[in-house]
Design an enzyme around this catalytic site. Structure first.
Site, PDB file in Angstrom:
ATOM      1  N   ARG A 161       0.923  -1.244   0.042  1.00 36.50           N
ATOM      2  CA  ARG A 161       0.075  -0.010  -0.097  1.00 36.50           C
ATOM      3  C   ARG A 161       0.780   1.287  -0.010  1.00 36.50           C
ATOM      4  NH1 ARG A 161      -2.809  -3.033   4.237  1.00 36.50           N
ATOM      5  NH2 ARG A 161      -2.371  -1.685   5.712  1.00 36.50           N
ATOM      6  N   ASN A 198       1.903  -7.297   9.687  1.00 31.91           N
ATOM      7  CA  ASN A 198       1.065  -6.451  10.063  1.00 31.91           C
ATOM      8  C   ASN A 198      -0.042  -6.038   9.012  1.00 31.91           C
ATOM      9  OD1 ASN A 198      -0.522  -4.067  11.770  1.00 31.91           O
ATOM     10  ND2 ASN A 198       0.994  -2.980  10.129  1.00 31.91           N
ATOM     11  N   GLU A 199      -1.287  -6.328   9.414  1.00 31.74           N
ATOM     12  CA  GLU A 199      -2.249  -5.891   8.424  1.00 31.74           C
ATOM     13  C   GLU A 199      -2.102  -6.349   6.954  1.00 31.74           C
ATOM     14  OE1 GLU A 199      -2.786  -1.725   8.770  1.00 31.74           O
ATOM     15  OE2 GLU A 199      -2.926  -1.717  10.602  1.00 31.74           O
ATOM     16  N   GLN A 200      -1.512  -7.338   6.717  1.00 36.99           N
ATOM     17  CA  GLN A 200      -0.929  -7.939   5.558  1.00 36.99           C
ATOM     18  C   GLN A 200      -0.711  -9.342   5.643  1.00 36.99           C
ATOM     19  OE1 GLN A 200      -0.984  -6.071   2.686  1.00 36.99           O
ATOM     20  NE2 GLN A 200       0.870  -6.375   1.489  1.00 36.99           N
TER      21      GLN A 200
END
Lengths: 262, 236
Positions: free
Chosen positions: B161, B201-203
């Site tokens: 991102r 993390n978040e992925q």
């Protein structure tokens, strides 16, 4: 006979920016070692980072006070050489016959060249890996050993956009390293990207056989009445003869009265 | 009964892997998270004596008997934990690191972690954009009963991102990532506070890394539990 076990090397380290000395690692660890914290050498933070060393020696202000971080040159501007540093220390050790000595680095960011008494060893890249070097044959018979480590920063330190942002320009994500160091919503960029010998350095004496990374696990039965401890370990024979070993495992519980239940 | 000595022959210049016969304990004292009981730990030591030489090496580690299970609840989507078969309501703190210049010390770790315990938390989550925490950190989590959720070094903001869009394929050298992951697991795996490894993390990490982590961190069948219909339930 040297005592079996670990000695942590966490004091009496010196450091210098690599571009400020014209000596190579062999010279630093044989004919031209630094004599003390005399310019350009400074006391070093080991374990720690290059920036930690510079703060410790008051070369730069502590970045966590006020806007001090703005006064510190970012690696994107300075180039990687600016935060490439030599670290130097000495240690004394005499081994007996059949003893071995390892030089251990529990973590370095990001790669390094190690020189011990004039001999070079290369530590490959990666922030989260241990390095273990058998230096038995490199030790000085006189007992005093000179150790120099040239530490290189991450390969992709990236640059910080003027507006900041999560992970800067994301270049640091190309390396196996911490990613917060390009700045985050809660953190200003770390100017050296945490370059350094950032975790424990030690020397470790063993006899011919070494215990490596034991693994403990347990299984439970009958509502925790029956429990089994399972243990596996690697055993390395560094000697030139077959090693006939007695390997002992023991589990004890210290009670309040300092008795051990065996 | 908790002492064993085994004879082993090791060829010159070779490394072997040796598994001890299992050691039986009757009703051992268990390790519990903060607020659920004591953090009892046994001292496990291994020593090797070589014929004609004497003690060649020794190793010791505080070790807690505990069983941690977790699964994703189908109704809430949340992860539910049990410790020693007792459900635990997780009260977690998010941890980045102790100091941005990595001035990490035992004293600081103890103060930070004791403070978490004092706040009545029972889990610390180590964020994937920072460190695999150090053995000293885990030592104090063992002592104060803080379960640890340890993430590997992947974050969505740097891996997929961001603006500009970052490389979604993780670090350039996937083998290096896995080498570091394996070494980190070996460094930390004996701590009773270690509750859960997470890819990032978040992925989700790139498929080859994710698959390798899942494959290499799965339990040996010996350590799996099976329910009445034969479905395995993994636990660390």
């Amino acid at each position: 006979m040297a005592e079996i076990g670990k000695i942590v090397l966490d004091s009496d380290w010196l450091a210098v920016r690599s571009t400020e000395v014209q000596l190579n690692g062999t010279q630093l660890t044989t004919t031209h070692p630094p004599t003390g914290p005399n310019s350009p050498w400074m006391p070093a933070a080991v374990p720690g980072t290059v920036l930690g060393t510079l703060v410790k020696s008051n070369v730069v202000p502590d970045p966590f006070y006020g806007l001090n971080n703005e006064a510190i040159l970012d690696i994107a501007v300075s180039g990687r050489e600016y935060y490439t540093f030599w670290f130097f220390t000495t240690f004394e050790h005499k081994l007996s016959r059949n003893q071995h000595l390892e030089l251990n680095f529990r973590a370095i960011n990001y790669s390094a060249e190690v020189y011990l008494n004039g001999h070079q060893m290369v530590l490959p890249k990666g922030m989260f890996r241990r390095h273990s070097l058998d230096v038995t044959s490199l030790l000085n018979p006189g007992g005093r050993n000179l150790l120099a480590v040239l530490v290189h920063p991450p390969e992709h330190p990236g640059s910080i956009p003027s507006e900041g942002g999560q992970g800067g320009d994301h270049e640091i994500g190309k390396d196996v390293a911490t990613q917060y160091v390009e700045g985050w919503d809660w953190m200003a960029p770390i100017r050296d990207r945490n370059t350094g010998i950032w975790d424990e350095v030690s020397i470790y004496v063993t006899g011919p056989v070494k215990i490596i990374d034991p693994h403990l696990a347990s299984t439970f039965f009958d509502n925790y009445k029956r429990v089994y401890l399972h243990a596996t370990t690697e055993l390395q024979n560094k000697g030139t003869l077959v090693a006939e070993c007695d390997v002992t495992i023991q589990a004890t519980l210290d009670t309040k009265e300092s008795f051990c239940l065996v | 009964e908790h002492l064993q000595t085994i004879h082993v022959s090791i060829p010159a210049g070779k490394t072997i892997q040796y598994t001890f016969p299992e050691i039986f304990f009757y009703k051992p004292e268990l390790w519990w998270p903060n607020g659920m009981g004591k953090q009892t730990m046994y001292n496990v030591s291994i020593a090797v004596d070589v014929k004609g030489y004497g003690e060649s090496d020794s190793w010791s580690q505080p070790y807690g008997f505990r069983k941690i299970t977790s699964h994703i609840d189908s109704k809430t989507g949340g992860r539910l934990f049990k410790v020693n078969d007792q459900p635990i309501f997780i009260r977690g703190g998010n941890w980045i690191l102790s100091d941005g210049l990595l001035r990490l010390s035992r004293r600081r770790y103890e103060a930070d972690i004791k403070f978490h315990a004092g706040m009545n938390l029972n889990m610390i989550r180590c964020w994937g954009g920072a460190l695999a925490e150090r053995p000293e950190f885990y030592h104090y989590c063992d002592i104060y009963g803080l379960l640890v959720w340890q993430e590997f070094w992947i974050t969505g903001d740097v891996d997929g991102r961001g603006d500009p869009i970052s490389n979604p394929d993780g670090p350039l050298d996937h083998e290096l990532f896995l080498l570091c992951a394996r070494d980190t697991v070996k460094l930390l795996r004996n701590h009773p506070s270690l509750a859960l490894w997470v890819g990032g993390n978040e992925q989700v990490p790139p498929p080859d890394i994710n698959n390798a982590l899942k494959n290499e961190l799965q339990l040996h069948p010996h350590f799996m539990e099976f329910d009445e219909i034969g479905t395995s339930t993994q636990y660390l």
